[in-house]
Write a protein that holds these residues in place. Structure first.
Motif, PDB file in Angstrom:
ATOM      1  N   TYR A  79       1.925   4.551  -0.197  1.00  0.00           N
ATOM      2  CA  TYR A  79       3.296   4.235  -0.611  1.00  0.00           C
ATOM      3  C   TYR A  79       3.314   3.319  -1.846  1.00  0.00           C
ATOM      4  N   ASP A  80       2.215   3.254  -2.546  1.00  0.00           N
ATOM      5  CA  ASP A  80       2.131   2.297  -3.652  1.00  0.00           C
ATOM      6  C   ASP A  80       3.256   2.523  -4.660  1.00  0.00           C
ATOM      7  N   VAL A 126      -1.431   4.421  -9.526  1.00  0.00           N
ATOM      8  CA  VAL A 126      -2.243   4.227  -8.327  1.00  0.00           C
ATOM      9  C   VAL A 126      -2.156   5.454  -7.420  1.00  0.00           C
ATOM     10  N   ARG A 127      -0.947   5.958  -7.201  1.00  0.00           N
ATOM     11  CA  ARG A 127      -0.777   7.109  -6.296  1.00  0.00           C
ATOM     12  C   ARG A 127      -1.523   8.338  -6.816  1.00  0.00           C
ATOM     13  N   ARG A 128      -1.562   8.499  -8.131  1.00  0.00           N
ATOM     14  CA  ARG A 128      -2.292   9.639  -8.696  1.00  0.00           C
ATOM     15  C   ARG A 128      -3.793   9.523  -8.416  1.00  0.00           C
ATOM     16  N   THR A 131       4.519  10.515  -0.956  1.00  0.00           N
ATOM     17  CA  THR A 131       3.358  10.986  -0.207  1.00  0.00           C
ATOM     18  C   THR A 131       3.252  12.511  -0.258  1.00  0.00           C
ATOM     19  N   ASP A 132       4.393  13.190  -0.270  1.00  0.00           N
ATOM     20  CA  ASP A 132       4.367  14.655  -0.414  1.00  0.00           C
ATOM     21  C   ASP A 132       3.728  15.048  -1.748  1.00  0.00           C
ATOM     22  N   HIS A 141      -0.897  17.194  -4.946  1.00  0.00           N
ATOM     23  CA  HIS A 141      -1.904  17.051  -5.992  1.00  0.00           C
ATOM     24  C   HIS A 141      -3.301  16.914  -5.385  1.00  0.00           C
ATOM     25  N   GLY A 142      -3.377  16.247  -4.242  1.00  0.00           N
ATOM     26  CA  GLY A 142      -4.670  16.046  -3.601  1.00  0.00           C
ATOM     27  C   GLY A 142      -5.228  17.303  -2.949  1.00  0.00           C
TER      28      GLY A 142
END
Length: 366
Positions: A189-190, A195-197, A228-229, A234-235
């Motif tokens: 949830y950053d 950071v999330r990428r 998060t979705d 992407h992940g």
């Protein structure tokens, strides 16, 4: 646009040397610059120039490693104060200094990484520490994931990637990434997309060796937030490209009654330097709208004669009932540094929601 190695210029070393001299009284700027330009500097490529800078700087720093780190902190503060290319790639030798001379001083180096990464990223430099100290280093990185500074939080995720590009791999994390999952949980949830990428890239690395772990995380995180979705999408990009059934099901990507027709290669003979041109028609024969992830695969001929498949995304969007569309695409065969083309028979296919179509052939010539 100049060569990347040219960021290490006379002007750079003059400015950098001045910044060091202002905070390190024993530093001899002219001797430093002279030492930089000895030893065939002009022939060195970027990475060699960076490493050379590390080694030469070490000769002018305090012999005691903690003192040297304290001096680096002072230098960075002075660079920031003078607004001298804050975060510029040239300064990656600060991280390399810790990697090169601090591997046996865990406590000092860990603190140095937290400080330096706020100026220039340290994701490559932390890798030898993970290999040497394993869980002890990972535990530190879990703490970094809770840090107030987003650069430090990103370092925890980016530095712990099992397959970080252009960096040494971490075999024990490729085998079992369980120890780094708390980092990703802390950062899901950053508030920083930067950071999330990195979290998504770490998940994508994990998916290459442990797809089931990423599928479980996808199920657990699904719908908790738009962020998060996006991380999961992407992940899971490698799994989607591989047509992994569970991740396709996760996104409701089914190929039933999505009809491909009139698939043809318009340039069956392609010269290196030109484009492959192809077209096809797509028809959603379902009675309801369907999301369609549309890709194509080029099966490149390799030096030993075998074919290697690479998948390219066209689009992912909703198609209405009985919507019928024509798709035209060009695939470049222009010479690039990252791929060597080999003449001979290659193949092409279209992929609809992970299901690969018939394979057509084309010939690549000089």
């Amino acid at each position: 646009m100049g060569l990347i190695k040219d960021i290490y210029s006379v002007s750079f070393y003059e400015k950098f040397g001045q910044a060091v001299a202002e905070v390190h009284s024993a530093f001899d700027k002219q001797k430093f610059i002279k030492a930089i330009y000895e030893d065939d500097f002009a022939q060195k490529e970027w990475k060699d120039r960076m490493k050379h800078t590390t080694v030469v700087l070490h000769q002018f720093m305090p012999e005691n490693f903690p003192e040297a780190v304290a001096t680096i902190d002072k230098i960075i503060e002075n660079l920031k104060k003078n607004k001298f290319t804050d975060g510029n790639l040239a300064f990656i030798f600060f991280a390399d200094y810790i990697e090169t001379y601090g591997l046996d001083d865990f406590k000092t180096s860990v603190k140095a990484f937290v400080s330096i990464t706020q100026f220039i990223s340290c994701e490559f430099a932390v890798r030898p520490f993970i290999l040497k100290y394993k869980e002890k280093m990972i535990d530190e990185m879990v703490q970094w994931s809770l840090h107030e500074n987003h650069h430090v939080r990103r370092l925890s995720s980016e530095g712990s990637r099992p397959r970080l590009p252009w960096a040494m791999a971490i075999p024990f994390l490729k085998k079992d990434p369980a120890s780094i999952l708390p980092i990703l949980e802390n950062l899901k949830y950053d508030p920083s997309e930067y950071v999330r990428r990195s979290v998504a890239n770490n998940l994508n690395d994990i998916a290459k060796d442990n797809p089931q772990i990423v599928l479980e995380i996808a199920g657990k995180w699904r719908g908790t937030s738009p962020e998060t979705d996006a991380i999961i999408k992407h992940g899971a990009r490698t799994l989607l490209k591989q047509g992994h059934p569970e991740i396709l099901s996760h996104y409701g990507l089914e190929s039933i009654n999505i009809e491909l027709s009139s698939f043809e290669i318009k340039t069956p003979i392609v010269r290196i330097g030109d484009y492959l041109q192809f077209q096809f028609y797509l028809n959603n024969k379902n009675q309801e709208a369907k999301t369609v992830r549309l890709e194509y695969a080029v099966h490149y001929k390799k030096a030993k004669g075998h074919l290697a498949k690479k998948v390219f995304k066209i689009s992912e969007k909703s198609y209405q009932p009985n919507q019928f569309v024509k798709v035209d695409r060009n695939q470049s065969f222009k010479i690039i540094t990252t791929r060597v083309f080999h003449t001979g028979i290659h193949q092409l296919s279209v992929i609809i929601n992970g299901t690969e179509s018939e394979v057509l052939e084309f010939e690549l010539i000089d």
